[in-house]
Write an enzyme that holds these catalytic residues in place. Structure first.
Site, PDB file in Angstrom:
ATOM      1  N   ASP A 168       0.864  -1.184   0.000  1.00  0.00           N
ATOM      2  CA  ASP A 168       0.000   0.000   0.000  1.00  0.00           C
ATOM      3  C   ASP A 168       0.898   1.231   0.000  1.00  0.00           C
ATOM      4  OD1 ASP A 168      -1.777   2.085   0.483  1.00  0.00           O
ATOM      5  OD2 ASP A 168      -3.073   0.850   1.736  1.00  0.00           O
TER       6      ASP A 168
ATOM      7  N   ASN B 217      -1.901  12.936  -3.924  1.00  0.00           N
ATOM      8  CA  ASN B 217      -2.805  13.320  -5.019  1.00  0.00           C
ATOM      9  C   ASN B 217      -3.344  14.721  -4.809  1.00  0.00           C
ATOM     10  OD1 ASN B 217      -2.994  11.599  -7.132  1.00  0.00           O
ATOM     11  ND2 ASN B 217      -4.659  10.355  -6.328  1.00  0.00           N
TER      12      ASN B 217
ATOM     13  N   HIS C  41      -3.658  14.662  -9.816  1.00  0.00           N
ATOM     14  CA  HIS C  41      -3.893  13.267 -10.190  1.00  0.00           C
ATOM     15  C   HIS C  41      -2.919  12.776 -11.257  1.00  0.00           C
ATOM     16  CE1 HIS C  41      -7.527  12.611  -7.823  1.00  0.00           C
ATOM     17  NE2 HIS C  41      -7.891  13.846  -8.144  1.00  0.00           N
TER      18      HIS C  41
ATOM     19  N   ASP D 113      -0.969   9.442 -10.840  1.00  0.00           N
ATOM     20  CA  ASP D 113      -0.967   8.300 -11.771  1.00  0.00           C
ATOM     21  C   ASP D 113       0.449   7.855 -12.085  1.00  0.00           C
ATOM     22  OD1 ASP D 113      -3.693   8.387 -11.819  1.00  0.00           O
ATOM     23  OD2 ASP D 113      -3.842   9.437 -13.751  1.00  0.00           O
TER      24      ASP D 113
ATOM     25  N   GLU E 101      -4.336   2.567  -4.546  1.00  0.00           N
ATOM     26  CA  GLU E 101      -2.886   2.525  -4.414  1.00  0.00           C
ATOM     27  C   GLU E 101      -2.411   1.207  -3.837  1.00  0.00           C
ATOM     28  OE1 GLU E 101      -4.475   4.281  -0.554  1.00  0.00           O
ATOM     29  OE2 GLU E 101      -5.014   4.184  -2.680  1.00  0.00           O
TER      30      GLU E 101
END
Length: 433
Positions: free
Chosen positions: A300, A308, A313, A317, A344
């Protein structure tokens, strides 16, 4: 496979009759009509000839027999008169002769019934030594013989009938032989070939086996046309086979792409959750069946939501892609695999791996992941700036498969270990069997 005839709509069956027999029958009919026409023309000419002969016979009687009759009448010699009439009536052109004397006597010879049928001519008999104002001795009436005409017509008709019959029979026999050799045999071969055409026999060549000729005809052109059609069909079928093979290959590639897309995460390129749900039970079955070790790493990314919100974003990504790429590159090719579990979170599946080896792999990933700077963040950094490049870290939960447990229990235990690592301060590995 069905033949084309089986695929055609139902058509009424008509009785078969060869072209050669039709041509021969029509030739016979035409010959009979020609024979009747010739017979009619010949009959008309024969009648005209008979009429001419009858007129010539009358002239002959007028020149030879009438003077004798005049002498016999003058001398009243009845026997001579009867004998002379008999000779006149015996002529084939004359069927009946009658002499009406001026004194009222009548002399006849021949068939009197012909008066109503034949053509009659009258000749006045003058005295042997005609004088001025002397009366005629009598009138000679001659009637033509119709039987003579009909006998001629019958003879001529029989001659025409026999002649034309022999000629027609010879022509028909010759035509039958020629049609059978030149037309019926090749057409029958073509008809049998057309009736036997099926998909599996479509490329069977048509062979008429005709003798060599100096010139080609319609049959040769038909054979050439059929061969050209077969060649074109064979080429078309070959092209269709190539096209089908090409389309099949394209379809297989598309299906493979679809299958790959269906099990691949579009952002990171790793397996998606669906693939995890399909593949992990198979790994568990294999581990349980063969008694092999199986470990799972739950990863994780730390503070991803905050990352983010702070950097956007797009950069988030890139973090996911960078992390997935680094993890995939650190695993055994063709053995270990990684799947994006959601957001994630990633699950790393390590077949044939004990818990200690899995812990070592997780520790290596935990140390190396922050060392992977984000390329876009480095490029966006101001020239000469002192801001360090952005990096990412992750928390890891490691566990090993327990005999008899299912996929959900295995993942739930690994997920709990990740939360334990996060609660200890993140960027660390927690493992437990």
């Amino acid at each position: 496979r069905l033949c084309p005839a089986a695929l055609m709509p139902h058509m009424p069956q008509r009785p078969f009759r060869s072209i050669a027999s039709v041509l021969i029958r029509r030739t016979i009919v035409l010959a009979v009509l020609c024979m009747l026409l010739v017979f009619g023309v010949q009959s008309w000419l024969l009648r005209a000839q008979h009429q001419k002969q009858f007129e010539m016979a009358i002239n002959d009687v007028a020149n030879t027999s009438v003077p004798l009759l005049a002498v016999a009448l003058w001398d009243i010699e009845t026997q001579a008169i009867a004998a002379q009439l008999q000779r006149i009536a015996q002529k084939p052109e004359i069927g009946y002769a009658r002499l009406q004397a001026a004194g009222g006597q009548r002399f006849e010879a021949g068939n009197p019934a012909l008066l109503a049928q034949g053509v009659s001519r009258q000749i006045v008999i003058p005295p042997p030594q005609p004088a001025q104002g002397a009366p005629a001795l009598g009138v000679l009436e001659l009637t033509g013989n119709p039987d003579y005409l009909w006998q001629g017509l019958r003879a001529e008709g029989l001659r025409i009938l026999l002649g034309y019959s022999l000629l027609t029979a010879g022509i028909c026999a010759l035509m039958a032989f020629m049609l059978k050799q030149l037309l019926q045999k090749p057409l029958s071969t073509v008809a049998e070939f057309a009736n036997d055409v099926c998909p599996r026999h479509l490329t069977t060549p048509l062979r008429l086996n005709r003798p060599p000729q100096a010139h080609s005809d319609e049959i040769d052109q038909l054979e050439t046309g059929v061969i050209k059609l077969q060649t074109a069909l064979q080429q078309h079928i070959h092209n269709l086979d190539d096209l089908v093979a090409e389309r099949t290959e394209q379809l297989e590639r598309l299906l493979e792409e679809i299958r790959h897309l269906s099990v691949t995460d579009g952002l990171t390129g790793t397996f998606n959750r669906r693939a995890l749900q399909d593949r992990l039970p198979a790994e568990i079955d294999r581990s349980q069946r063969y008694g092999r070790a199986l470990s799972v790493i739950f990863m994780d990314i730390d503070h991803f939501k905050q990352f983010n919100d702070t950097h956007g974003h797009a950069l988030g990504d890139e973090v996911l892609r960078n992390a997935a790429s680094h993890v995939s590159a650190s695993l055994r090719h063709g053995v270990d695999w990684v799947a994006r579990y959601g957001g994630e979170e990633f699950v790393v599946v390590l077949p044939e791996t004990e818990l200690d080896a899995a812990m070592a792999t997780a520790q290596r990933l935990c140390r190396s992941l922050p060392e992977q700077p984000l390329e876009s963040a480095r490029m966006a950094r101001p020239a000469g700036g002192s801001v360090p490049p952005l990096s990412i870290s992750a928390s890891f939960g490691v566990t090993a498969y327990r005999a008899g447990e299912n996929t959900s229990a295995l993942l739930a235990r690994a997920d709990a270990l990740v939360y334990e690592a996060k609660s200890r301060g993140r960027q660390q590995v927690v493992g437990r069997a």
